[in-house]
Design a protein around this motif. Structure first.
Motif, mmCIF file in Angstrom:
data_model
loop_
_atom_site.group_PDB
_atom_site.id
_atom_site.type_symbol
_atom_site.label_atom_id
_atom_site.label_comp_id
_atom_site.label_asym_id
_atom_site.label_seq_id
_atom_site.Cartn_x
_atom_site.Cartn_y
_atom_site.Cartn_z
ATOM 1 N N ASP A 185 36.021 36.132 36.562
ATOM 2 C CA ASP A 185 34.570 35.177 36.632
ATOM 3 C C ASP A 185 34.646 34.317 38.019
ATOM 4 N N GLY A 186 34.097 35.191 39.036
ATOM 5 C CA GLY A 186 34.305 34.800 40.282
ATOM 6 C C GLY A 186 33.334 33.527 40.423
ATOM 7 N N ALA A 187 32.163 33.399 39.547
ATOM 8 C CA ALA A 187 31.208 32.402 39.809
ATOM 9 C C ALA A 187 32.111 31.093 39.416
ATOM 10 N N TYR A 188 32.923 31.180 38.413
ATOM 11 C CA TYR A 188 33.539 29.708 38.207
ATOM 12 C C TYR A 188 34.437 29.504 39.049
ATOM 13 N N LEU A 189 35.252 30.469 39.863
ATOM 14 C CA LEU A 189 36.097 30.155 40.854
ATOM 15 C C LEU A 189 35.309 29.609 41.949
ATOM 16 N N ASP B 105 36.771 39.701 44.482
ATOM 17 C CA ASP B 105 38.010 40.157 43.414
ATOM 18 C C ASP B 105 39.051 41.407 44.070
ATOM 19 N N ALA B 106 40.252 40.661 44.070
ATOM 20 C CA ALA B 106 41.178 41.619 44.805
ATOM 21 C C ALA B 106 41.713 42.730 43.860
ATOM 22 N N GLY B 107 41.103 42.954 42.608
ATOM 23 C CA GLY B 107 41.410 43.906 41.780
ATOM 24 C C GLY B 107 42.712 43.909 41.359
ATOM 25 N N LEU B 108 43.423 42.900 41.195
ATOM 26 C CA LEU B 108 44.816 42.649 40.693
ATOM 27 C C LEU B 108 44.676 42.543 39.056
ATOM 28 N N GLU B 109 45.566 43.161 38.452
ATOM 29 C CA GLU B 109 45.906 42.943 36.945
ATOM 30 C C GLU B 109 46.665 41.695 36.632
ATOM 31 N N TRP B 110 46.223 40.730 36.372
ATOM 32 C CA TRP B 110 47.094 39.330 36.154
ATOM 33 C C TRP B 110 47.751 39.414 34.975
ATOM 34 N N MET B 111 48.951 39.295 34.796
ATOM 35 C CA MET B 111 49.961 39.479 33.447
ATOM 36 C C MET B 111 50.502 38.191 32.890
ATOM 37 N N GLY B 112 50.440 37.104 33.708
ATOM 38 C CA GLY B 112 50.616 35.670 33.072
ATOM 39 C C GLY B 112 51.030 34.470 34.098
ATOM 40 N N LEU B 113 50.847 33.324 33.644
ATOM 41 C CA LEU B 113 50.995 32.114 34.322
ATOM 42 C C LEU B 113 52.038 31.427 33.978
ATOM 43 N N GLU B 114 52.803 31.151 34.869
ATOM 44 C CA GLU B 114 54.146 29.893 34.703
ATOM 45 C C GLU B 114 53.777 28.911 35.586
ATOM 46 N N ILE B 115 53.479 27.827 34.879
ATOM 47 C CA ILE B 115 53.528 26.090 35.693
ATOM 48 C C ILE B 115 55.092 25.775 36.025
ATOM 49 N N VAL B 116 55.212 25.717 37.218
ATOM 50 C CA VAL B 116 56.557 25.276 37.792
ATOM 51 C C VAL B 116 56.906 23.545 37.650
ATOM 52 N N ASP B 117 55.655 22.981 38.538
ATOM 53 C CA ASP B 117 55.716 21.601 38.389
ATOM 54 C C ASP B 117 54.317 20.837 38.586
ATOM 55 N N VAL B 118 54.140 19.867 38.212
ATOM 56 C CA VAL B 118 52.655 19.093 37.949
ATOM 57 C C VAL B 118 53.101 17.689 38.812
ATOM 58 N N VAL B 119 52.341 17.236 39.745
ATOM 59 C CA VAL B 119 52.553 15.922 40.293
ATOM 60 C C VAL B 119 51.151 15.414 40.399
ATOM 61 N N SER C 83 42.678 31.922 34.569
ATOM 62 C CA SER C 83 42.056 32.840 33.230
ATOM 63 C C SER C 83 40.797 33.218 34.097
ATOM 64 N N ALA C 84 40.152 32.567 34.806
ATOM 65 C CA ALA C 84 38.995 33.104 35.612
ATOM 66 C C ALA C 84 39.244 34.271 36.374
ATOM 67 N N TYR C 85 40.383 34.126 37.083
ATOM 68 C CA TYR C 85 40.767 35.412 38.118
ATOM 69 C C TYR C 85 41.038 36.500 36.853
ATOM 70 N N ALA C 86 41.739 36.157 35.752
ATOM 71 C CA ALA C 86 42.377 37.252 34.959
ATOM 72 C C ALA C 86 40.968 37.881 34.237
ATOM 73 N N VAL C 87 39.818 37.370 34.071
ATOM 74 C CA VAL C 87 38.838 37.834 33.085
ATOM 75 C C VAL C 87 37.620 38.121 34.302
#
Length: 125
Positions: free
Chosen positions: A47-51, A66-80, A41-45
């Motif tokens: 917020d480099g300071a939070y990162l 900031d890479a200047g990308l427009e972030w469209m969605g996050l998909e969690i694949v796996d959590v360990v 979310s910080a990348y999407a909005v």
């Protein structure tokens, strides 16, 4: 981003109830996955300071660009691991941006009772 807008991390909660309180330090991320979502979310909005604050000091770059990308969605694949009481965890995700997908398995660690991003392995597509 307005607090009432949908959170970029994809939880179906509002930004003001989900990641914004983590960004503003009203509360800490309670798991590696929650930190992953807040960092996305910080990348999407933009917020480099939070990162920067949530990057482990042993692997943190001098600055976040900031890479200047427009972030469209996050998909969690796996959590360990990475839950309450754990000292480390991994989250594999696909972060969709206009024109592509970043697929990474990220490592997280607890330091001073807080979760931090350590590093990640990017998967080739």
């Amino acid at each position: 981003m307005r607090p009432g807008a949908p959170c970029p991390c994809g939880t179906h909660e509002s930004f003001g109830d989900c990641c914004l309180p983590v960004h503003t330090a009203e509360r800490d991320a309670r798991s590696a996955e929650q930190l992953m979502r807040a960092r996305y979310s910080a990348y999407a909005v933009g917020d480099g300071a939070y990162l920067w604050r949530t990057w482990h000091p042993s692997t943190r770059p001098e600055s976040i660009r900031d890479a200047g990308l427009e972030w469209m969605g996050l998909e969690i694949v796996d959590v360990v691991a990475g839950g309450p009481g754990d000292e480390c965890g991994e989250v594999e995700f696909r972060a969709h941006y206009r024109g592509g997908i970043l697929h990474e398995r990220s490592r997280f660690a607890v330091r001073a009772s807080r979760w931090f991003y350590l590093d990640g392995n990017v998967h080739d597509r």
